[in-house]
Design an enzyme around this catalytic site. Structure first.
Site, PDB file in Angstrom:
ATOM      1  N   ASP A  98       0.839  -1.197   0.000  1.00 17.24           N
ATOM      2  CA  ASP A  98       0.000   0.000   0.000  1.00 17.24           C
ATOM      3  C   ASP A  98       0.875   1.247   0.000  1.00 17.24           C
ATOM      4  O   ASP A  98       1.630   1.484   0.941  1.00 17.24           O
ATOM      5  CB  ASP A  98      -0.891  -0.052   1.244  1.00 17.24           C
ATOM      6  CG  ASP A  98      -1.836   1.123   1.312  1.00 17.24           C
ATOM      7  OD1 ASP A  98      -2.450   1.434   0.285  1.00 17.24           O
ATOM      8  OD2 ASP A  98      -1.959   1.725   2.381  1.00 17.24           O
ATOM      9  N   THR A 109      -3.186   5.299  -3.926  1.00 19.06           N
ATOM     10  CA  THR A 109      -2.127   6.086  -3.280  1.00 19.06           C
ATOM     11  C   THR A 109      -0.823   5.995  -4.061  1.00 19.06           C
ATOM     12  O   THR A 109      -0.126   6.981  -4.231  1.00 19.06           O
ATOM     13  CB  THR A 109      -1.902   5.589  -1.841  1.00 19.06           C
ATOM     14  OG1 THR A 109      -1.816   4.173  -1.865  1.00 19.06           O
ATOM     15  CG2 THR A 109      -3.045   5.993  -0.957  1.00 19.06           C
ATOM     16  N   THR A 110      -0.509   4.794  -4.566  1.00 20.69           N
ATOM     17  CA  THR A 110       0.720   4.634  -5.345  1.00 20.69           C
ATOM     18  C   THR A 110       0.601   5.421  -6.645  1.00 20.69           C
ATOM     19  O   THR A 110       1.515   6.133  -7.041  1.00 20.69           O
ATOM     20  CB  THR A 110       0.972   3.146  -5.652  1.00 20.69           C
ATOM     21  OG1 THR A 110       0.925   2.423  -4.431  1.00 20.69           O
ATOM     22  CG2 THR A 110       2.312   2.932  -6.295  1.00 20.69           C
ATOM     23  N   ASP A 126      -8.779  -0.789   2.062  1.00 20.89           N
ATOM     24  CA  ASP A 126      -8.885  -0.134   0.764  1.00 20.89           C
ATOM     25  C   ASP A 126     -10.184  -0.520   0.068  1.00 20.89           C
ATOM     26  O   ASP A 126     -10.874   0.317  -0.506  1.00 20.89           O
ATOM     27  CB  ASP A 126      -7.692  -0.506  -0.129  1.00 20.89           C
ATOM     28  CG  ASP A 126      -6.425   0.231   0.300  1.00 20.89           C
ATOM     29  OD1 ASP A 126      -6.479   0.913   1.335  1.00 20.89           O
ATOM     30  OD2 ASP A 126      -5.398   0.132  -0.378  1.00 20.89           O
TER      31      ASP A 126
END
Length: 551
Positions: free
Chosen positions: A65, A98-99, A394
């Site tokens: 994550d 997020t990445t 998530d």
């Protein structure tokens, strides 16, 4: 930094301060931001790898994550911290992507650097990036499709997409089903708008058993056992008292001394204590309560009386759990035992203690307000469960966002390729140097499909060309199947995510890139004052004196 005046140097900045200006400052910042983006890039997509982070205490976190990785990395550089913020905001807003956000931000800066070298001014790049990100939001809107809370299959796909690549593939189906059911049961609809409050979902982790054995419980789970073994294990149609204060005798506020001179006096003193505790318990019994959850401790004597009255009691329940219990059972938190009444009690059809993975846990089911649910996660080891919990978090967030916004886009790199093409066309309509920045923005977005291909061991350039060809022919949802390397229709394959994941990622990335670009001067002051530092002065201090600035 010194000015010259009548032969006398004037020091403006403290000695030892560092100052980087102009191009150097920009390339320094861009380098740092790129390094951070590079750190998470390999985790992108279903075939992304994981990172192992070991903190200063030796605790290990294994995760895929982006937000968790960047949060756990101890990042010093101020510009790099901004990229961390991008992924943190993304996590707070939507919980996934997020990445993607961090990688796009890094790539935007890399492209900007090339433009700066061609003497394009950073403010022009910044305004071009702004234009492009606004345009991107409009284009994404045209690529989006509707979804409602009843499209179970699509919601399961959304949860699955969010969990892919996070170590939960094998058990994706089970967890997706749990995530979707959990979110569906806590949705609040007001004025036709859906609202999802994540606090109503309580996740409890227990090591042992397989991940598939995780389950959703419509009610609450509390990781505690009853305080006394004589208490009933199971209470049907429970009336629940939620008590905020300790069930014991109050200590006197004033220092009081009791002098006891004979054994009889001692006995009567003890009898009196017992009587007082008994009267406290009687008040609880009189209210009709059959189950007691106490946030603080329960005295041994009180435990005895409670179990004699057949009351199921649990002590030292977390404050957050007390609040969730109040919401689930409709009970009120009681802070004064003298005023406890039947109205304050919560209700549940069943409160029972069950053994899970070797530990006793209390299950409260059949609640008044089923808007609170619990998920019991199982897994082979601590790290496995932690990883699964992050993946599930998530998935929950993303399904929640999808139900709130009711708009989706396809995944698998397809929106990025489409955006890149459309923005490239848009750039051609601009006159002025912003055109170069918009073009750079469109190229930067292609980092996502490229990285997906790279992480899957495919040739990134070939795949990107194939993707572009498909999109130019008009298949807007063509994306990369990283398992076979084929270009397929992502919408049909069920690889979908909420629109907000994409818009937020591109927005946040563009904003932070612009912010970093606009910096042309970094003035860093030194940490310790010039001269001997606090630590140097320590040895000469008399004992009992702290060092400078040390409390």
């Amino acid at each position: 930094m010194a000015g010259q005046m009548a032969g006398q140097p004037i020091f403006i900045l403290r000695e030892g301060s560092q100052r980087t200006k102009g191009r150097d400052a920009q390339s320094n910042n861009i380098m740092a931001a790129k390094a951070v983006a590079e750190a998470v890039r390999t985790t992108l997509g279903p075939k992304g790898m994981d990172k192992m982070l070991v903190d200063s205490l030796g605790d290990v976190v294994i995760t895929n994550d982006g937000a968790t990785i960047l949060k756990e990395m101890d990042i010093e550089h101020p510009a790099a911290k901004m990229i961390v913020e991008v992924s943190k905001t993304q996590d707070d807003e939507v919980g996934d992507g997020t990445t993607t956000a961090a990688v796009i931000a890094g790539e935007l800066l890399k492209k900007a650097e090339e433009l700066i070298e061609q003497d394009v001014h950073p403010t022009i790049i910044a305004s071009g990036y702004r234009l492009a990100s606004e345009r991107a939001a409009d284009i994404l809107q045209t690529l989006s499709k509707k979804v409602t809370i009843n499209d179970e299959a699509i919601l399961l796909n959304i949860a699955g997409t969010a969990m892919t690549g996070k170590g939960a593939e094998a058990t994706k189906d089970v967890l997706s089903r749990i995530a979707v059911s959990a979110i569906k049961s806590i949705v609040d609809t007001t004025d036709g708008k859906n609202k999802v409050e994540m606090d109503n979902i309580n996740v409890e982790k227990k090591v042992g058993a397989r991940i598939e054995e995780s389950e959703l419980i419509t009610g609450m789970i509390i990781d505690k056992e009853r305080v006394h073994s004589n208490m009933p294990k199971k209470v049907v149609n429970a009336k629940i008292a939620l008590i905020n204060i300790a069930i014991e005798l109050k200590e006197t506020e004033v220092d009081a001394e009791i002098s006891i001179t004979s054994p009889d006096q001692l006995q009567s003193f003890l009898d009196q204590e017992e009587k007082m505790i008994r009267s406290i318990v009687e008040k609880i019994v009189a209210s009709g309560a059959t189950v007691v959850f106490c946030q603080k401790g329960i005295d041994d004597m009180a435990q005895h009386f409670l179990s004699k009255s057949g009351i199921f009691a649990v002590r030292r329940v977390k404050k957050s759990d007390m609040q969730k219990l109040a919401r689930a059972t409709g009970g009120r938190l009681i802070t004064n035992l003298d005023e406890i009444t039947a109205e304050d009690l919560g209700k549940a059809q069943l409160v029972e203690e069950k053994k899970v993975g070797g530990d006793e846990m209390t299950f409260i089911t059949g609640c008044e307000n089923p808007k609170a649910v619990s998920i019991l996660l199982r897994g082979g080891t601590e790290h496995v469960i932690d990883n699964i919990e992050r993946a599930l978090h998530d998935a929950l967030r993303v399904v929640g966002v999808a139900i709130e916004d009711e708009t989706l886009v396809a995944g698998g790199g397809s929106p990025e390729v489409e955006l890149a093409l459309r923005l490239y066309e848009y750039a051609a309509t601009l006159s002025g140097r912003e055109q170069l920045a918009v073009k750079a923005f469109s190229e930067a977005l292609e980092i996502i499909p490229r990285t997906l291909a790279e992480n899957a061991g495919l040739d990134p350039i070939d795949k990107l060309m194939e993707l572009r060809a498909h999109h130019e022919k008009g298949s807007k949802t063509a994306g990369l199947n990283v398992y076979t390397g084929e270009i397929i229709d992502m919408w049909e394959a069920g690889v979908v995510e909420p629109l907000r994941v994409k818009t937020q990622a591109i927005n946040a990335a563009a904003e932070s890139a612009v912010m970093i670009l606009r910096i042309d001067d970094i003035i860093a002051s030194t940490r310790a004052p010039a001269g001997p530092s606090g630590a140097d002065m320590m040895p000469n201090m008399p004992p009992g004196m702290g060092g400078m600035g040390m409390e």
